[in-house]
Design a protein around this motif. Sequence first.
Motif, short mmCIF file in Angstrom:
data_model
loop_
_atom_site.label_atom_id
_atom_site.label_comp_id
_atom_site.label_asym_id
_atom_site.label_seq_id
_atom_site.Cartn_x
_atom_site.Cartn_y
_atom_site.Cartn_z
N HIS A 232 -68.94 -101.67 4.61
CA HIS A 232 -67.82 -102.13 4.11
C HIS A 232 -67.91 -103.43 3.50
O HIS A 232 -66.67 -103.96 3.03
CB HIS A 232 -66.82 -102.02 5.25
N GLY A 233 -68.86 -104.16 3.55
CA GLY A 233 -68.89 -105.73 3.22
C GLY A 233 -68.05 -106.33 3.94
O GLY A 233 -67.80 -107.48 3.92
N HIS A 234 -67.90 -105.98 5.44
CA HIS A 234 -67.10 -106.76 6.52
C HIS A 234 -68.12 -107.79 7.25
O HIS A 234 -69.17 -107.15 7.31
CB HIS A 234 -66.35 -105.80 7.28
N PRO A 235 -67.71 -108.73 7.76
CA PRO A 235 -68.45 -109.39 8.83
C PRO A 235 -69.15 -108.75 9.95
O PRO A 235 -68.53 -107.57 10.39
CB PRO A 235 -67.55 -110.37 9.48
N TRP A 236 -70.43 -109.27 10.07
CA TRP A 236 -71.37 -108.24 11.07
C TRP A 236 -71.12 -108.89 12.31
O TRP A 236 -71.02 -110.00 12.61
CB TRP A 236 -72.64 -108.38 10.38
N PRO A 237 -71.02 -107.99 13.53
CA PRO A 237 -71.11 -106.53 13.36
C PRO A 237 -69.55 -106.11 12.87
O PRO A 237 -68.56 -106.40 13.46
CB PRO A 237 -71.26 -106.12 14.50
N CYS A 238 -69.55 -104.93 12.26
CA CYS A 238 -68.26 -104.56 11.64
C CYS A 238 -67.50 -103.79 12.74
O CYS A 238 -68.16 -103.37 13.58
CB CYS A 238 -68.55 -103.90 10.14
N ILE A 239 -66.40 -103.04 12.43
CA ILE A 239 -65.50 -102.53 13.53
C ILE A 239 -66.17 -101.25 13.79
O ILE A 239 -66.14 -100.53 14.92
CB ILE A 239 -64.08 -102.19 13.02
N GLU A 240 -66.78 -100.54 12.66
CA GLU A 240 -67.20 -99.10 12.74
C GLU A 240 -68.61 -99.12 13.29
O GLU A 240 -68.70 -98.26 14.36
CB GLU A 240 -67.46 -98.51 11.29
N TYR A 241 -69.27 -99.92 13.51
CA TYR A 241 -70.38 -100.33 14.29
C TYR A 241 -70.15 -100.47 15.54
O TYR A 241 -70.87 -99.75 16.59
CB TYR A 241 -71.33 -101.61 13.81
N ASP A 242 -69.29 -101.44 15.97
CA ASP A 242 -68.79 -101.22 17.33
C ASP A 242 -68.19 -100.02 18.04
O ASP A 242 -68.32 -99.80 19.21
CB ASP A 242 -67.79 -102.58 17.44
#
Length: 301
Positions: A114-124
Amino acid sequence: MIDVDPDRWLPSRDYAISGKPKVGNRVAWRYAIWLVVDEHITDEANWTEQEAAYLARIAPQHRAHSLPRTIVLQHECGPNLSGVPDGRQVHLHLDPWSGVMSLVAVRYQTCSCHGHPWPCIEYDRDCMIASQSRKTARLLAGAKPGVCAYCLEPVTGRQKTVTFPEPSLLVPGAPGPTFHAGRSDCWRGARDYETEHRLAAYPEATRLASCPGDVFIHCIGQTVECTAGPGCTGLHGPFRVRPGDGGTCATRVRSVKDLGHYARPLSDCGYRDHGSSCLGAETGPCEPLPPGVSDLFGRPQ
């Protein structure tokens, strides 16, 4: 449905450090990067009772660095989970006893999905689902007949055990769990099950593996004393009466039962050594620091 708590999110340590945010800083908050565009000190008339009590304990010359304040955030990258519509600035209150956030460098890591800050919400979410699956598998393994629900090892006829008579509150349809009563770790598992689940569901049930008080071993005389006094059930689990095997009378142990207060013995054995003493000699309140913004971010104090 399994979902994450945005207020407990922490960015990768590879690009964020903990600190007090100032205007011009970038902060990581609720799975996004935000720019601090303004800040102002909270007027004393708007302090909460908890904040006023905390600041009253600070010397006047140091109080200026601990005043509660509000920072104004502008969204830069990541999902907007602030509850404020896109394009609007977020006003975030920081309490005086913490007031720290994750400060982010100009360059920061983002996810490939998604280009979101790591870790992103989907990973969590993926990690949480995997963790929940492991917990479920462990609960099912502990619900098998003849198995200790804590260590998952067989229970033999020669071993002391504690079995809860009500149906399991963790595995629907399973009988009450059984724990080894002669092993300290397994006893703690039984105590936690009773205090966190059984007594909440059956408040009038007779305790089988817990006590309403905290047990202390006095450094002088090696006597055991429970803070419950006459209400002590004696169900403190297997331990030997020696300082290395339990909370001594000079040890401050935060008690969950007392909503975060640390417990202390009812009597003073007279122990005084190396700057510590029997807590039974103390008088007055025994309260820890109030919860702060660090708790909101999931960081232990």
